[in-house]
Design a protein around this motif. Structure first.
Motif, short mmCIF file in Angstrom:
data_model
loop_
_atom_site.label_atom_id
_atom_site.label_comp_id
_atom_site.label_asym_id
_atom_site.label_seq_id
_atom_site.Cartn_x
_atom_site.Cartn_y
_atom_site.Cartn_z
N ILE A 122 0.67 -1.25 -0.10
CA ILE A 122 0.09 0.29 -0.03
C ILE A 122 0.74 1.21 -0.01
CG2 ILE A 122 -1.68 1.43 1.37
CD1 ILE A 122 -2.88 -1.18 2.42
N ALA A 123 1.78 1.15 0.80
CA ALA A 123 2.95 2.21 0.77
C ALA A 123 3.39 2.64 -0.61
CB ALA A 123 3.77 2.15 1.93
N LEU A 124 3.96 1.53 -1.17
CA LEU A 124 4.40 1.63 -2.39
C LEU A 124 3.50 2.12 -3.39
CD1 LEU A 124 6.62 -1.58 -2.54
CD2 LEU A 124 7.52 0.90 -2.28
N ALA A 125 2.30 1.91 -3.52
CA ALA A 125 1.33 2.14 -4.17
C ALA A 125 1.07 3.65 -4.08
CB ALA A 125 0.15 1.39 -4.31
N LEU A 126 0.90 4.31 -2.82
CA LEU A 126 0.54 5.39 -2.51
C LEU A 126 1.52 6.33 -2.74
CD1 LEU A 126 -0.76 5.26 0.85
CD2 LEU A 126 -2.34 5.77 -0.99
N GLU A 127 2.80 5.88 -2.72
CA GLU A 127 4.01 6.79 -3.08
C GLU A 127 4.18 6.84 -4.65
OE1 GLU A 127 7.42 9.03 -2.41
OE2 GLU A 127 5.94 8.40 -1.23
#
Length: 406
Positions: free
Chosen positions: A302-307
């Motif tokens: 999720i963090a990689l997607a948001l970034e």
């Protein structure tokens, strides 16, 4: 008259050298001098308090590949005492070791107290004198041996001296050694974690990935292995290995560099793109953030997607090519600005020290100062995490102890 031997340093190498010396030369009088109040301190804390005694790597050619510095010097010494010999030595003393899935070896009791007690009991049984709070200020050769001036104000004399003090953080810390001692390689830290205060992953502290590729931009330094996200940046075996192999490169830039992370190193970029395209076609109605085809921790995904600019409600079918490419970039080439290091207290070692080239390769006796021996981390020999630094201590301590009475 019996031979008198002074061992400077009450760590793993010092104890092993002292014990081997008495077992080899029973008439010798051996004294261990330790500057702190307790001995075997690193043995106590290593491996999270379990003591990673050695590594189950019994092929000398393979074992030495785990040492960023000292491979050439260590290889011939292993013919005298290697990892298999270490296992046998402790078994003969009543300590059984076990091998974990990654090759690390620990006492079956899962506590470092077992190793500490073994070394202390053996040393005392052999009549070795152990003096704590007993630092050495100078070591000078005499006509018949060595004079040791202690920080207590005392003066001791010995026929032979074994220096097993461990590594020092700064070059001046070696100044107490006698003049004309072998060339010294300036010390820098090895085995440390990376501080990334601006990392968007800091809230994910505790999340780990079993296999990640890490590298230092602008260099050829790269490693793979488990990677741990921490509240200060990154740790875990991959980061620690990278810090060891790149120790001098990173010291040269004051630990300020760009760290690149490939979260899916088993796939080429083309294979990863194909996998994502297929996943996208099969799960078009699902949210990108809901699941991933690579088995990454959900919070990390999720963090990689948001970034990458992908909102949590974004569906695969509606994902623009621009964001799709950004996601691939984050998966294969995440970049973080490292602005410092943190000591990895259980495994911290020093890169640098006494150059083995100035010692006799089969005895570790100084070529320039006969009767002066070296063992352990004080040498410019250091390994990656996993039991390799203790194996260096056992091997060099044994070799020095085996020859110090000749």
């Amino acid at each position: 008259m019996s031979l008198t031997i002074a061992v400077i340093g009450g760590g793993a190498a010092g104890f092993f050298g002292a014990i081997t010396a008495v077992e080899t030369f029973p008439d010798a009088t051996v004294t261990i001098l330790e500057k702190t109040r307790t001995v075997l301190n690193k043995v106590r804390i290593s491996g999270g308090g379990r003591c990673n005694v050695t590594h189950a790597c019994f092929d000398h050619r393979q074992l030495v590949k785990h040492y960023p510095r000292g491979e050439k010097a260590l290889r011939p010494l292993l013919t005298q005492f290697d990892a298999a010999a270490t296992v046998r030595w402790f078994e003969q003393k009543g300590v059984q070791l076990k091998t974990e899935a990654d090759g690390r070896m620990f006492p079956t009791t899962n506590t470092s107290d077992t190793i500490v007690d073994c070394l202390l009991t053996t040393a005392r049984r052999l009549g070795i004198t152990i003096r704590t709070s007993c630092g050495v200020s100078t070591v000078q050769p005499t006509e018949t041996g060595w004079q040791l001036d202690l920080l207590t104000g005392e003066t001791l004399y010995a026929d032979r001296v074994l220096v097993a003090t461990g590594g020092y953080p700064q070059r001046p810390s070696y100044d107490w050694l006698p003049e004309q001692t072998e060339e010294l390689v300036a010390p820098v830290p090895s085995l440390f974690t990376f501080n990334v205060p601006d990392s968007y992953l800091l809230p994910l502290a505790g999340v780990s990935v079993p296999d990640a590729g890490v590298s230092v931009t602008g260099t050829k330094q790269q490693q793979r292995g488990p990677l741990l996200v921490t509240h200060w940046g990154f740790s875990g075996p991959a980061a620690l290995r990278l810090s060891a192999w790149a120790a001098r490169d990173l010291a040269a830039v004051d630990y300020r560099f760009t760290l690149r992370i490939n979260w899916v190193p088993t796939l080429s970029e083309n294979d990863l793109r194909t996998t994502l395209q297929t996943f996208r076609q099969q799960h078009g109605r699902k949210q990108v953030s809901s699941q991933n085809p690579f088995g990454l921790p959900s919070r990390l995904w999720i963090a990689l997607a948001l970034e990458s600019g992908i909102e949590e409600s974004q569906r695969w079918a509606d994902l623009p090519a621009k964001l799709f490419n950004r996601l691939i970039e984050r998966l294969t080439n995440s970049q973080f600005q490292v602005v410092g290091k943190s000591t990895f207290k259980d495994e911290f070692v020093t890169c640098g020290g006494i150059q083995p080239g100035g010692l006799h390769p089969q005895t570790l006796e100084s070529k320039a100062q006969p009767g002066l021996f070296f063992a352990g981390e004080v040498l410019d020999v250091d390994g990656i995490t996993g039991g390799f630094n203790f194996q260096n201590a056992w091997t060099t301590g044994y070799v020095a102890g085996r020859h110090i009475g000749l």
